[in-house]
Structures are given as structure tokens and as C-alpha cells.
Design a protein around this motif. Structure first.
Motif, PDB file in Angstrom:
ATOM      1  N   ARG A  45      11.454  -1.267  -8.017  1.00 20.85           N
ATOM      2  CA  ARG A  45      12.473  -1.454  -6.987  1.00 20.85           C
ATOM      3  C   ARG A  45      12.122  -0.649  -5.739  1.00 20.85           C
ATOM      4  O   ARG A  45      12.190  -1.150  -4.617  1.00 20.85           O
ATOM      5  CB  ARG A  45      13.817  -0.999  -7.570  1.00 20.85           C
ATOM      6  CG  ARG A  45      14.983  -1.035  -6.641  1.00 20.85           C
ATOM      7  CD  ARG A  45      16.204  -0.493  -7.361  1.00 20.85           C
ATOM      8  NE  ARG A  45      17.343  -0.450  -6.474  1.00 20.85           N
ATOM      9  CZ  ARG A  45      17.579   0.531  -5.612  1.00 20.85           C
ATOM     10  NH1 ARG A  45      16.771   1.565  -5.542  1.00 20.85           N
ATOM     11  NH2 ARG A  45      18.643   0.476  -4.832  1.00 20.85           N
ATOM     12  N   ALA A  46      11.712   0.601  -5.965  1.00 22.27           N
ATOM     13  CA  ALA A  46      11.397   1.483  -4.841  1.00 22.27           C
ATOM     14  C   ALA A  46      10.211   0.944  -4.042  1.00 22.27           C
ATOM     15  O   ALA A  46      10.191   1.045  -2.810  1.00 22.27           O
ATOM     16  CB  ALA A  46      11.107   2.896  -5.352  1.00 22.27           C
ATOM     17  N   ILE A  47       9.237   0.361  -4.737  1.00 20.23           N
ATOM     18  CA  ILE A  47       8.060  -0.188  -4.038  1.00 20.23           C
ATOM     19  C   ILE A  47       8.513  -1.283  -3.071  1.00 20.23           C
ATOM     20  O   ILE A  47       8.043  -1.373  -1.937  1.00 20.23           O
ATOM     21  CB  ILE A  47       7.037  -0.761  -5.044  1.00 20.23           C
ATOM     22  CG1 ILE A  47       6.411   0.363  -5.869  1.00 20.23           C
ATOM     23  CG2 ILE A  47       5.942  -1.549  -4.330  1.00 20.23           C
ATOM     24  CD1 ILE A  47       5.580  -0.112  -7.044  1.00 20.23           C
ATOM     25  N   VAL A  48       9.452  -2.094  -3.522  1.00 18.32           N
ATOM     26  CA  VAL A  48       9.933  -3.192  -2.685  1.00 18.32           C
ATOM     27  C   VAL A  48      10.704  -2.650  -1.477  1.00 18.32           C
ATOM     28  O   VAL A  48      10.561  -3.143  -0.362  1.00 18.32           O
ATOM     29  CB  VAL A  48      10.822  -4.144  -3.519  1.00 18.32           C
ATOM     30  CG1 VAL A  48      11.442  -5.219  -2.644  1.00 18.32           C
ATOM     31  CG2 VAL A  48      10.013  -4.769  -4.647  1.00 18.32           C
ATOM     32  N   LEU A  49      11.499  -1.585  -1.710  1.00 16.33           N
ATOM     33  CA  LEU A  49      12.356  -1.071  -0.636  1.00 16.33           C
ATOM     34  C   LEU A  49      11.636  -0.134   0.332  1.00 16.33           C
ATOM     35  O   LEU A  49      12.053   0.016   1.479  1.00 16.33           O
ATOM     36  CB  LEU A  49      13.551  -0.323  -1.241  1.00 16.33           C
ATOM     37  CG  LEU A  49      14.523  -1.173  -2.074  1.00 16.33           C
ATOM     38  CD1 LEU A  49      15.646  -0.302  -2.605  1.00 16.33           C
ATOM     39  CD2 LEU A  49      15.086  -2.326  -1.241  1.00 16.33           C
ATOM     40  N   ALA A  50      10.565   0.497  -0.138  1.00 12.18           N
ATOM     41  CA  ALA A  50       9.928   1.555   0.656  1.00 12.18           C
ATOM     42  C   ALA A  50       9.403   1.021   1.984  1.00 12.18           C
ATOM     43  O   ALA A  50       8.935  -0.106   2.072  1.00 12.18           O
ATOM     44  CB  ALA A  50       8.791   2.183  -0.141  1.00 12.18           C
ATOM     45  N   THR A  51       9.512   1.884   3.023  1.00  6.88           N
ATOM     46  CA  THR A  51       8.991   1.474   4.323  1.00  6.88           C
ATOM     47  C   THR A  51       7.800   2.348   4.707  1.00  6.88           C
ATOM     48  O   THR A  51       7.044   1.997   5.600  1.00  6.88           O
ATOM     49  CB  THR A  51      10.083   1.598   5.405  1.00  6.88           C
ATOM     50  OG1 THR A  51      10.708   2.871   5.257  1.00  6.88           O
ATOM     51  CG2 THR A  51      11.114   0.503   5.277  1.00  6.88           C
ATOM     52  N   ALA A  52       7.653   3.496   4.039  1.00  5.61           N
ATOM     53  CA  ALA A  52       6.545   4.399   4.371  1.00  5.61           C
ATOM     54  C   ALA A  52       5.413   4.246   3.352  1.00  5.61           C
ATOM     55  O   ALA A  52       5.496   3.438   2.452  1.00  5.61           O
ATOM     56  CB  ALA A  52       7.065   5.830   4.376  1.00  5.61           C
ATOM     57  N   LYS A  53       4.378   5.039   3.535  1.00  6.83           N
ATOM     58  CA  LYS A  53       3.239   4.996   2.622  1.00  6.83           C
ATOM     59  C   LYS A  53       3.513   5.790   1.341  1.00  6.83           C
ATOM     60  O   LYS A  53       2.709   5.805   0.414  1.00  6.83           O
ATOM     61  CB  LYS A  53       1.972   5.542   3.285  1.00  6.83           C
ATOM     62  CG  LYS A  53       1.518   4.751   4.466  1.00  6.83           C
ATOM     63  CD  LYS A  53       0.418   3.765   4.061  1.00  6.83           C
ATOM     64  CE  LYS A  53       0.009   2.917   5.260  1.00  6.83           C
ATOM     65  NZ  LYS A  53      -0.289   1.565   4.933  1.00  6.83           N
ATOM     66  N   GLU A  54       4.643   6.505   1.365  1.00  4.05           N
ATOM     67  CA  GLU A  54       5.046   7.251   0.179  1.00  4.05           C
ATOM     68  C   GLU A  54       6.467   6.849  -0.165  1.00  4.05           C
ATOM     69  O   GLU A  54       7.254   6.541   0.733  1.00  4.05           O
ATOM     70  CB  GLU A  54       5.063   8.753   0.514  1.00  4.05           C
ATOM     71  CG  GLU A  54       3.831   9.477   0.079  1.00  4.05           C
ATOM     72  CD  GLU A  54       3.988  10.986   0.246  1.00  4.05           C
ATOM     73  OE1 GLU A  54       4.979  11.421   0.882  1.00  4.05           O
ATOM     74  OE2 GLU A  54       3.148  11.728  -0.266  1.00  4.05           O
ATOM     75  N   ILE A  55       6.801   6.889  -1.438  1.00  2.00           N
ATOM     76  CA  ILE A  55       8.177   6.578  -1.805  1.00  2.00           C
ATOM     77  C   ILE A  55       9.058   7.793  -1.508  1.00  2.00           C
ATOM     78  O   ILE A  55       8.724   8.912  -1.920  1.00  2.00           O
ATOM     79  CB  ILE A  55       8.259   6.120  -3.265  1.00  2.00           C
ATOM     80  CG1 ILE A  55       7.674   4.712  -3.317  1.00  2.00           C
ATOM     81  CG2 ILE A  55       9.687   6.159  -3.793  1.00  2.00           C
ATOM     82  CD1 ILE A  55       7.601   4.103  -4.651  1.00  2.00           C
TER      83      ILE A  55
ATOM     84  N   GLU B  69       0.834  -1.191   0.000  1.00  2.08           N
ATOM     85  CA  GLU B  69       0.000   0.000   0.000  1.00  2.08           C
ATOM     86  C   GLU B  69       0.871   1.243   0.000  1.00  2.08           C
ATOM     87  O   GLU B  69       1.325   1.695   1.055  1.00  2.08           O
ATOM     88  CB  GLU B  69      -0.897   0.000   1.237  1.00  2.08           C
ATOM     89  CG  GLU B  69      -2.326  -0.350   0.871  1.00  2.08           C
ATOM     90  CD  GLU B  69      -3.253  -0.163   2.037  1.00  2.08           C
ATOM     91  OE1 GLU B  69      -3.419   1.008   2.483  1.00  2.08           O
ATOM     92  OE2 GLU B  69      -3.781  -1.184   2.506  1.00  2.08           O
ATOM     93  N   ILE B  70       1.144   1.756  -1.177  1.00  2.00           N
ATOM     94  CA  ILE B  70       1.952   2.975  -1.278  1.00  2.00           C
ATOM     95  C   ILE B  70       1.176   3.918  -2.188  1.00  2.00           C
ATOM     96  O   ILE B  70       0.740   3.524  -3.275  1.00  2.00           O
ATOM     97  CB  ILE B  70       3.340   2.660  -1.879  1.00  2.00           C
ATOM     98  CG1 ILE B  70       4.083   1.713  -0.926  1.00  2.00           C
ATOM     99  CG2 ILE B  70       4.144   3.934  -2.101  1.00  2.00           C
ATOM    100  CD1 ILE B  70       5.361   1.169  -1.454  1.00  2.00           C
ATOM    101  N   HIS B  71       0.957   5.125  -1.694  1.00  2.00           N
ATOM    102  CA  HIS B  71       0.014   5.992  -2.409  1.00  2.00           C
ATOM    103  C   HIS B  71       0.657   6.990  -3.345  1.00  2.00           C
ATOM    104  O   HIS B  71      -0.020   7.610  -4.149  1.00  2.00           O
ATOM    105  CB  HIS B  71      -0.891   6.706  -1.409  1.00  2.00           C
ATOM    106  CG  HIS B  71      -1.535   5.761  -0.461  1.00  2.00           C
ATOM    107  ND1 HIS B  71      -2.391   4.770  -0.900  1.00  2.00           N
ATOM    108  CD2 HIS B  71      -1.410   5.592   0.883  1.00  2.00           C
ATOM    109  CE1 HIS B  71      -2.788   4.049   0.140  1.00  2.00           C
ATOM    110  NE2 HIS B  71      -2.188   4.519   1.237  1.00  2.00           N
ATOM    111  N   GLY B  72       1.989   7.195  -3.209  1.00  2.00           N
ATOM    112  CA  GLY B  72       2.585   8.195  -4.086  1.00  2.00           C
ATOM    113  C   GLY B  72       4.058   8.381  -3.803  1.00  2.00           C
ATOM    114  O   GLY B  72       4.695   7.511  -3.198  1.00  2.00           O
ATOM    115  N   PHE B  73       4.581   9.524  -4.254  1.00  2.00           N
ATOM    116  CA  PHE B  73       5.998   9.826  -4.091  1.00  2.00           C
ATOM    117  C   PHE B  73       6.130  11.084  -3.239  1.00  2.00           C
ATOM    118  O   PHE B  73       5.302  11.995  -3.361  1.00  2.00           O
ATOM    119  CB  PHE B  73       6.638  10.104  -5.460  1.00  2.00           C
ATOM    120  CG  PHE B  73       6.525   8.942  -6.417  1.00  2.00           C
ATOM    121  CD1 PHE B  73       7.548   8.008  -6.513  1.00  2.00           C
ATOM    122  CD2 PHE B  73       5.398   8.791  -7.221  1.00  2.00           C
ATOM    123  CE1 PHE B  73       7.447   6.936  -7.396  1.00  2.00           C
ATOM    124  CE2 PHE B  73       5.295   7.727  -8.104  1.00  2.00           C
ATOM    125  CZ  PHE B  73       6.316   6.802  -8.195  1.00  2.00           C
ATOM    126  N   SER B  74       7.169  11.140  -2.425  1.00  2.00           N
ATOM    127  CA  SER B  74       7.421  12.388  -1.708  1.00  2.00           C
ATOM    128  C   SER B  74       7.853  13.416  -2.745  1.00  2.00           C
ATOM    129  O   SER B  74       8.301  13.055  -3.831  1.00  2.00           O
ATOM    130  CB  SER B  74       8.533  12.192  -0.675  1.00  2.00           C
ATOM    131  OG  SER B  74       9.781  12.108  -1.344  1.00  2.00           O
TER     132      SER B  74
END
Ligand SMILES: Nc1ncnc2c1ncn2[C@@H]1O[C@H](COP(=O)(O)OP(=O)(O)OP(=O)(O)O)[C@@H](O)[C@H]1O
Ligand SMILES: [Mg+2]
Length: 522
Positions: free
Chosen positions: A431-441, A401-406
Motif C-alpha cells: 500500500r505504501a509503495i502505491v501511495l509514496a511520492t518520494a524515493k523513500e517511504i 523506484e523506492i529505495h527504502g524507508f525513512s
């Protein structure tokens, strides 16, 4: 007298020899009848005829429902269904043995409801199980109302023998019907999938609102309706194949095959057999193989990386296009073909022609319509839209569940120089989706080279704006960028130093010096 006696014997349909001759004949006919209902009728007809009965009924066991059903009670068109434990049929099914009932209405087993449904009056019954060679009982076979006298043991043997043959034929027909139903399902499934593919690959699948992308879509839409050749050029990962599919799947040829051939992946000795087909036995161990051009007949042939086709192969391809027929390797006569050709390359074909690496006449045939896919750095305004599209696509696929980019991350994405174009952006987002820890990249979820390039872009050094990552001197940052750009140019040109130097605006020697200085010589 003796002669007359013999005649009478032969004429009688009830002699054992006659019955078994008939059985053999019926068996042959059963095996050639594939239609289930016809088969049921045939078995019932033959049984009534040969045991001199009024009617025959075949009950088929439906194991899932625990029911017996009968389609053919001669003269009745409706299907009758009832509990498999009921009636004489049920008793025969359970006992797995034949049964003769001389007076149906006196038998406690008799189930009179069937008579009331069919309007038939059952007097006597000969009932046998339908048993397959594997000893599975698949139903019950009954003959009703012997016309004269009672059913005999001889009748029982005949009907059982007929039932054994019938069971095999019925089992086969049932398997066949199942196969046919499955095939029908597959045909429908295929049609649905095809429709889905057609909808997915239209010019609408080429995303972007920049004028360069709009122009691409307009040209593609216009060429789709015609059968002219299209040449698509552009750097790696700019959507050349995506565009080729869009042309095919919006054209009148969309129901026919789209066959993609990567010319760069064809080893020289196999080019001919791959493209044109090869007959069995041309060389030892060679199997017959249809060529890719012929596989595309009626549809579209997509020749990817056409700039990598050898001169010999180019000459042969040109002949196919001129003659509109292919000759198999080792084949006797040419086969007419009707294909639409779409070719793609990341090479500069005009330069290749100047270097005598590409045939001019072939170029003219391919280059009827030219579509140039812009590099991603030329359509920066589309980057956020594309990034959002890939984010939606892969969060769904990966299940995050990632809604967008910072803001910082998005800025980095839109300012990076993207040597690998849309494909690189796609991989970066994945790649970023896999690494991301927050709700936004976040910026730190992106690759190092993107972050570093961000540090030296003017926006990042605007006063009052903080950049993340460690502080580096301007000189370091420039060096980093230089290394990155050299690496990219070398990858893009597959380590062709002259071409890489040209891309970077350096002299050949200048590039060699830099490669040495940065230890990038391999
Ligand atoms: N404008 C676009 N909109 C949406 N997706 C795109 C677009 N351009 C490219 N893509 C996607 O980027 C990826 C690369 O595209 P494609 O394979 O068509 O590029 P290519 O030019 O054939 O690359 P290569 O030269 O490396 O073979 C694919 O996943 C494709 O769907
Ligand atoms: Mg491609």
C-alpha cells in the motif's frame, strides 16, 4: 481360352480396376501411418510400383522460406532444398496443374542440379500438385523414369488420385508432428516451472534471522526428509502455508502434487464429496469428481484451518488416515492412498478438545511434529528485514523506484503490534509503495492505525524527538489504541466476544461495556 483371357486381365497390375483397388488400400494405410517420414516413403514406394517407374519424389512446400524440400528421393537419405520457383516441381507448383515431361534434359524447365546432387539420371517425369481438400497446395509429387515407354494420361490420373490422398495424410501428420513438438515444449516448460517452484518454496523462503524463525526452519528441514504428519499452528498471516509448502518441496515427494484444502471453506454437505470423491449419478445431475485426498496421492495433503472441520468430517478423515484408503461417495470399492499430511490452524486445538469441538484421536495423528509460527510482534527484530524484502518484491512488480524507508517510518513499522502478522506487513508495504511520492517511504505513507500507535510508543515521546501528525492528548491516544486493539481482537476471533475478552485480558462484561462505549457493537 476365354478363361485364360480373364486370368490375364486379373493378373495385370495395370488394369484400371486393380489400380483403384490398390488406391483404396493405400489410402487406408496412409491414414494409419502417423510418422511423417514413414508416410513419405510409403507414398513414394506405392507410386513407383503402380506406375512402373524407377523413383518417386515428394516435395513439400515451406511457405515461410519460399522453398521446396524433398526428403525422400528413393535411395537418397539427405534432404534437398531449393527455391520453390525452380525446376519442373516449381512450374507445377505455380501452375497448380499436372505436367508430363518426356525428355527431361530437353525441357527448359528442368533443373539438373538435383540430378547432380543425387547422382540419378532423370529421363522423363510425371509431376502433380499435392492439393488438400481445402485446395491448398502443400507440395509437388513426382514419379521419374517410366520403365517401359512413356507416362500416360492413365498414369497421370492414378498419380493425381494418389497425391490427393497423400496430401490429406501429410497434412494430418504435419499437424500431429507440430502437436507433438508443442507437447514436448510444454513438458520441458512444465519441468522448468516445477524446478522454479521447488526452489522458491524451501525453508530458505521463510525469511528472518530471529532465533524463533531459525528454530522453525530447523524443525521444518528435519521433518522434510521423513513422511511424518506435521501440525503447524500460529495466528493469521504468520506463514503457516508458506511453511507447509517448504516441507513438501524439500521432501522426496516434491515431484508429486501438493494439494491444499481450506477446511473452513468446505460447506458441511460437500465435505465428503470434496475430500473423498463422488461417483456420477449419486444424486440427480451429479458428475463424477475425484476427491482432494486422492488428487494428493503420492504427494502432500495440506489441510488448512483444520480446526474448522466438523466433528462428523473429523471422524471420516480419521478413518481414511487409519485405513489408508478412501471410499468415494457412491463408490464400490475403496482406493488405497499414500499421502503425507500437513495440517494448520490458528485455533488452540487443546482448548477445542476440551470444548468437545475437536477429536483427541485425530489431534494425536496430526500432532506428530508441532511447529508454532511466531506472531510478528514476537520477532520484531525480523520486521525490517521482512519489510525490505516486500519493498524489493513489490517495487519491482508495481514498477516504482523506492529505495527504502525513512527512519520514522521504519520505527513505526517495528513498534506496531501487527495483529495481522506478516501478511499485514506485506499489505502495508504494498500500500505504501502505491501511495509514496518520494524515493523513500515516509511515515505519512503508512496506515493511520500504525501512525497513531507510533505516537504513543515510548520512543516517539522521547524528549527532543518530534512526531508527525497532529498533537493529541495522552488520553486520546490511549483511547485510539484501545479501540484499535478491540477491533483487532474481534477480527481475529471472528467476533467471538468471550475469546476476544480473553485475548485482551478483560472480563466478558468489561468488553461488552467498552464495545458499547465506543459504538463498536456491530
Ligand atoms: N517468514 C516469512 N518470510 C517471508 N514471507 C513470509 C513469512 N511469513 C509469512 N510470509 C508471507 O506472508 C503471507 C502470509 O503467509 P501464509 O499465507 O503462509 O500465512 P498463514 O499463516 O497461512 O495465514 P492465514 O492463517 O491467514 O491463512 C504470504 O505472502 C507469505 O509468503
Ligand atoms: Mg493460510
Amino acid at each position: 481360352m476365354g478363361n485364360d483371357y480373364m486370368k490375364a486381365e486379373v493378373k495385370s497390375p495395370h488394369t484400371i480396376l486393380d489400380k483403384y483397388t490398390a488406391l483404396l488400400e493405400i489410402s487406408c494405410r496412409l491414414n494409419s501411418e502417423r510418422n511423417f517420414d514413414q508416410l513419405l516413403k510409403l507414398i513414394a514406394d506405392e507410386a513407383t510400383k503402380h506406375v512402373d517407374a524407377e523413383r518417386a519424389t515428394i516435395f513439400i512446400l515451406d511457405r515461410n522460406k519460399g522453398e521446396l524440400w524433398a526428403k525422400v528421393a528413393l535411395g537418397v537419405s539427405d534432404t534437398i532444398r531449393f527455391d520453390a520457383r525452380l525446376g519442373i516441381a516449381g512450374a507445377v507448383l505455380i501452375a497448380a496443374k499436372p505436367l508430363i515431361v518426356e525428355d527431361a534434359y530437353k525441357s527448359p524447365l528442368f533443373y539438373p542440379s538435383i540430378d547432380s546432387i543425387t547422382g540419378f539420371h532423370t529421363r522423363n517425369i510425371l509431376s502433380v500438385p499435392l492439393r488438400t481438400p481445402k485446395q491448398d497446395i502443400i507440395g509437388v509429387f513426382q514419379v521419374l523414369n517410366k520403365r517401359a515407354g512413356k507416362f500416360t494420361t492413365e498414369d497421370e490420373h492414378f498419380v493425381q488420385a494418389l497425391a490427393n490422398q497423400a496430401a490429406i495424410a501429410l497434412e494430418n501428420a504435419q499437424a500431429l508432428t507440430e502437436l507433438e513438438n508443442r507437447q514436448q515444449e510444454l513438458i520441458e516448460e512444465n519441468a522448468n516451472l516445477r524446478k522454479e517452484v521447488e526452489e522458491r518454496f524451501t525453508s530458505k523462503s521463510i525469511l528472518g534471522t530471529s532465533s524463533k524463525i531459525n528454530d522453525v526452519r530447523t524443525v521444518l528441514d528435519r521433518t522434510a526428509e521423513t513422511a511424518v504428519s506435521v501440525l503447524i499452528t500460529g495466528e493469521n498471516g504468520t506463514g503457516k502455508e508458506l511453511s507447509a509448502r517448504a516441507v513438501h518441496y524439500t521432501s522426496v515427494r516434491r515431484a508429486k502434487p501438493f494439494v491444499a484444502v481450506n477446511c473452513a471453506a468446505l460447506p458441511e454437505p460437500l465435505v465428503e464429496s470434496e475430500l473423498f470423491g463422488i461417483e456420477k449419478g449419486v444424486a440427480t445431475g451429479v458428475e463424477r469428481r475425484v476427491g482432494r485426498i486422492e488428487s494428493a496421492n503420492g504427494g502432500t495433503l495440506f489441510l488448512d484451518e483444520i480446526g474448522d472441520l466438523s466433528l462428523t468430517a473429523q471422524a471420516k478423515l480419521l478413518r481414511v488416515l487409519q485405513e489408508r484408503e478412501v471410499e468415494w461417495v457412491g463408490g464400490r470399492k475403496p482406493i488405497p492412498i499414500d499421502i503425507r499430511l500437513i495440517a494448520a490452524t490458528n485455533k488452540d486445538l487443546k482448548e477445542e478438545i476440551r470444548q468437545n469441538r475437536f477429536r483427541q484421536d485425530l489431534f494425536f495423528r496430526l500432532n506428530v511434529i508441532h511447529v508454532r509460527m511466531p506472531a510478528l510482534r514476537e520477532i520484531r527484530t525480523d520486521i525490517s528485514l521482512l519489510a525490505a524484502h516486500f519493498l524489493r518484491k513489490y517495487t519491482k512488480e508495481i514498477g516504482r523506484e523506492i529505495h527504502g524507508f525513512s527512519q520514522e517510518a521504519l520505527k513505526a513499522l517495528t513498534t506496531y503490534h501487527w495483529p495481522g502478522n506478516v501478511r499485514e506487513l506485506e499489505n502495508e508495504v504494498k500500500r505504501a509503495i502505491v501511495l509514496a511520492t518520494a524515493k523513500e517511504i515516509q511515515l505519512q505513507d503508512l496506515s493511520e492505525n500504525i501512525i497513531e500507535e507510533r505516537l504513543i510508543t515510548p520512543e516517539a515521546t522521547e524528549p527532543g524527538k518530534k512526531s508527525s501528525g497532529e498533537k493529541k492528548s495522552l488520553k486520546d491516544r490511549v483511547t485510539n489504541l484501545e479501540i484499535q486493539m478491540i477491533r483487532d481482537a474481534m477480527t481475529q476471533t471472528e467476533n467471538d466476544r468471550r475469546r476476544a475478552a480473553k485475548i485482551l485480558g478483560l472480563s466478558h462484561q468489561g468488553l461488552i461495556n467498552k464495545l458499547k462505549r465506543y459504538g463498536l457493537e456491530d
